[in-house]
Scaffold this active site. Sequence first.
Site, PDB file in Angstrom:
ATOM      1  N   ARG A   1       0.828  -1.220   0.000  1.00  0.00           N
ATOM      2  CA  ARG A   1       0.000   0.000   0.000  1.00  0.00           C
ATOM      3  C   ARG A   1       0.857   1.263   0.000  1.00  0.00           C
ATOM      4  O   ARG A   1       0.551   2.229   0.687  1.00  0.00           O
ATOM      5  CB  ARG A   1      -0.952   0.029   1.196  1.00  0.00           C
ATOM      6  CG  ARG A   1      -1.996  -1.066   1.208  1.00  0.00           C
ATOM      7  CD  ARG A   1      -3.170  -0.677   0.311  1.00  0.00           C
ATOM      8  NE  ARG A   1      -4.243  -1.648   0.417  1.00  0.00           N
ATOM      9  CZ  ARG A   1      -5.400  -1.422   1.034  1.00  0.00           C
ATOM     10  NH1 ARG A   1      -5.641  -0.262   1.587  1.00  0.00           N
ATOM     11  NH2 ARG A   1      -6.322  -2.357   1.074  1.00  0.00           N
TER      12      ARG A   1
ATOM     13  N   ARG B   1      -3.809   6.945   0.163  1.00  0.00           N
ATOM     14  CA  ARG B   1      -4.397   8.126   0.809  1.00  0.00           C
ATOM     15  C   ARG B   1      -3.474   8.923   1.717  1.00  0.00           C
ATOM     16  O   ARG B   1      -3.751  10.068   2.002  1.00  0.00           O
ATOM     17  CB  ARG B   1      -5.639   7.713   1.587  1.00  0.00           C
ATOM     18  CG  ARG B   1      -6.779   7.356   0.663  1.00  0.00           C
ATOM     19  CD  ARG B   1      -7.817   6.576   1.385  1.00  0.00           C
ATOM     20  NE  ARG B   1      -7.223   5.338   1.877  1.00  0.00           N
ATOM     21  CZ  ARG B   1      -7.890   4.361   2.441  1.00  0.00           C
ATOM     22  NH1 ARG B   1      -9.174   4.486   2.628  1.00  0.00           N
ATOM     23  NH2 ARG B   1      -7.276   3.264   2.847  1.00  0.00           N
TER      24      ARG B   1
ATOM     25  N   ARG C   1      -7.664  11.961  -6.199  1.00  0.00           N
ATOM     26  CA  ARG C   1      -8.953  11.397  -5.737  1.00  0.00           C
ATOM     27  C   ARG C   1     -10.059  12.444  -5.644  1.00  0.00           C
ATOM     28  O   ARG C   1     -11.234  12.104  -5.623  1.00  0.00           O
ATOM     29  CB  ARG C   1      -8.761  10.704  -4.384  1.00  0.00           C
ATOM     30  CG  ARG C   1      -8.224   9.308  -4.501  1.00  0.00           C
ATOM     31  CD  ARG C   1      -9.291   8.298  -4.938  1.00  0.00           C
ATOM     32  NE  ARG C   1     -10.039   7.803  -3.793  1.00  0.00           N
ATOM     33  CZ  ARG C   1     -11.300   8.080  -3.545  1.00  0.00           C
ATOM     34  NH1 ARG C   1     -11.992   8.853  -4.365  1.00  0.00           N
ATOM     35  NH2 ARG C   1     -11.886   7.595  -2.487  1.00  0.00           N
TER      36      ARG C   1
ATOM     37  N   ASP D   1      -6.511  -3.218  -7.335  1.00  0.00           N
ATOM     38  CA  ASP D   1      -7.075  -3.804  -6.121  1.00  0.00           C
ATOM     39  C   ASP D   1      -7.342  -5.290  -6.356  1.00  0.00           C
ATOM     40  O   ASP D   1      -7.670  -5.689  -7.477  1.00  0.00           O
ATOM     41  CB  ASP D   1      -8.374  -3.099  -5.713  1.00  0.00           C
ATOM     42  CG  ASP D   1      -8.713  -3.414  -4.262  1.00  0.00           C
ATOM     43  OD1 ASP D   1      -8.216  -2.716  -3.370  1.00  0.00           O
ATOM     44  OD2 ASP D   1      -9.425  -4.410  -4.022  1.00  0.00           O
TER      45      ASP D   1
ATOM     46  N   TYR E   1     -14.900 -11.857   0.300  1.00  0.00           N
ATOM     47  CA  TYR E   1     -15.611 -10.607   0.024  1.00  0.00           C
ATOM     48  C   TYR E   1     -16.952 -10.820  -0.680  1.00  0.00           C
ATOM     49  O   TYR E   1     -17.766  -9.908  -0.731  1.00  0.00           O
ATOM     50  CB  TYR E   1     -14.728  -9.652  -0.788  1.00  0.00           C
ATOM     51  CG  TYR E   1     -13.689  -8.982   0.083  1.00  0.00           C
ATOM     52  CD1 TYR E   1     -14.003  -7.848   0.826  1.00  0.00           C
ATOM     53  CD2 TYR E   1     -12.413  -9.514   0.216  1.00  0.00           C
ATOM     54  CE1 TYR E   1     -13.069  -7.248   1.659  1.00  0.00           C
ATOM     55  CE2 TYR E   1     -11.472  -8.926   1.037  1.00  0.00           C
ATOM     56  CZ  TYR E   1     -11.803  -7.791   1.762  1.00  0.00           C
ATOM     57  OH  TYR E   1     -10.882  -7.207   2.592  1.00  0.00           O
TER      58      TYR E   1
END
Length: 313
Positions: free
Chosen positions: A21, A25, A34, A70, A142
């Site tokens: 990662r 963000r 974003r 992702d 998921y």
Amino acid sequence: MLFTDALAQKNSRRAPVWLMRQAGRYMHEYQALRKRYDFLTICHTPELICEVTHQPINAFGLDAAIVFSDILLILQALGFDLRFYDDVGPVIGNPLAANSLLESRPVVDELHYVLEGIKLLKKSLNVPLIGFAGAPFTVASYVTKTKEWNPDKLDLLLDLLADCTIDYLNAQIEAGCDAVQLFDSWAMHLDAEQFHRFSKKPLEKIVKGLKGAPAILFCRGPQVSAYCDLGAISVDWTVNMPDLRAKFSGPLQGNLDPSILLTDRKTVEKETKKILDMMRGDPAFIFNLGHGVHKNTPRDHVQALVDCVKSYS
Ligand code: CP3
């Protein structure tokens, strides 16, 4: 290149460093992008994949890049309605009922934008590029409540996901990735027997099906050492790396707790050095975190970590 040398177990210089990662963000460059595009739009646009993948390489001088994408995008290609909500995370609009059959689909055609992003990256990057996919058990977690499934039916679902993942990762390798990482982020919730059956077995099938690049296997918690005979492994802070090294000579990646990056520069440097001291001179060691960078990580702490690894001698 340090990263590919370490994967080949022949690195004679300092340890390479990259971070799970590493793009995202906690970086203002990413936040700015974003504001203009939502997460899935970035993931679906080759030029934006390329731009975001470069951001942490340009900012910190890391030794490897990981394609910005992702693990759940493969679910869209399999017909699932995937959405990401801020502060909630991923949501599947049409989850799979327990014990149901999933229809196989040619996922690679659908995921062409990832492959185009990889091709752009190979023209512009000067460090090795890592492709990735989710492990079948984690991807399944998921879309359905895996613990409610009949184990024989769950085997079938995981096997189908393994086949799709082989095609997808081989396409990433063909497009130019130098290595691939498989994330089994939720396998830590399995007992030893289930771990072998639902995590390791599908991963073993995938690793055997890959053509032309090494695989790094990641899961959280100490059961990760069960992957030792499959390839390179990425371990978290619950694993003592020198102890593992005594039993395993292959490529070993890890293992700073990403929460350390939330403390202060001095603590970051101290904890980073502790790991470097333990793995000093190891020809197959890759410095990483034990899990992904947290979104509220101060950027100068990431820089301190990278500088510390690069100046260590
Ligand atoms: O490592 C990298 O820099 C490459 C990019 C990457 C992302 N996700 C980007 C992302 C990678 C390798 C992943 C893998 C991933 N995705 C995993 C396995 C690794 C792990 O963390 O255990 C998992 C379980 C996912 C699923 C996922 N994606 C969740 C649960 C979430 C929401 C929680 C969160 O962190 O926001 C995502 C969204 C996601 N994936 C973001 C990023 C940068 C945040 C998107 C945004 O809001 O801008």
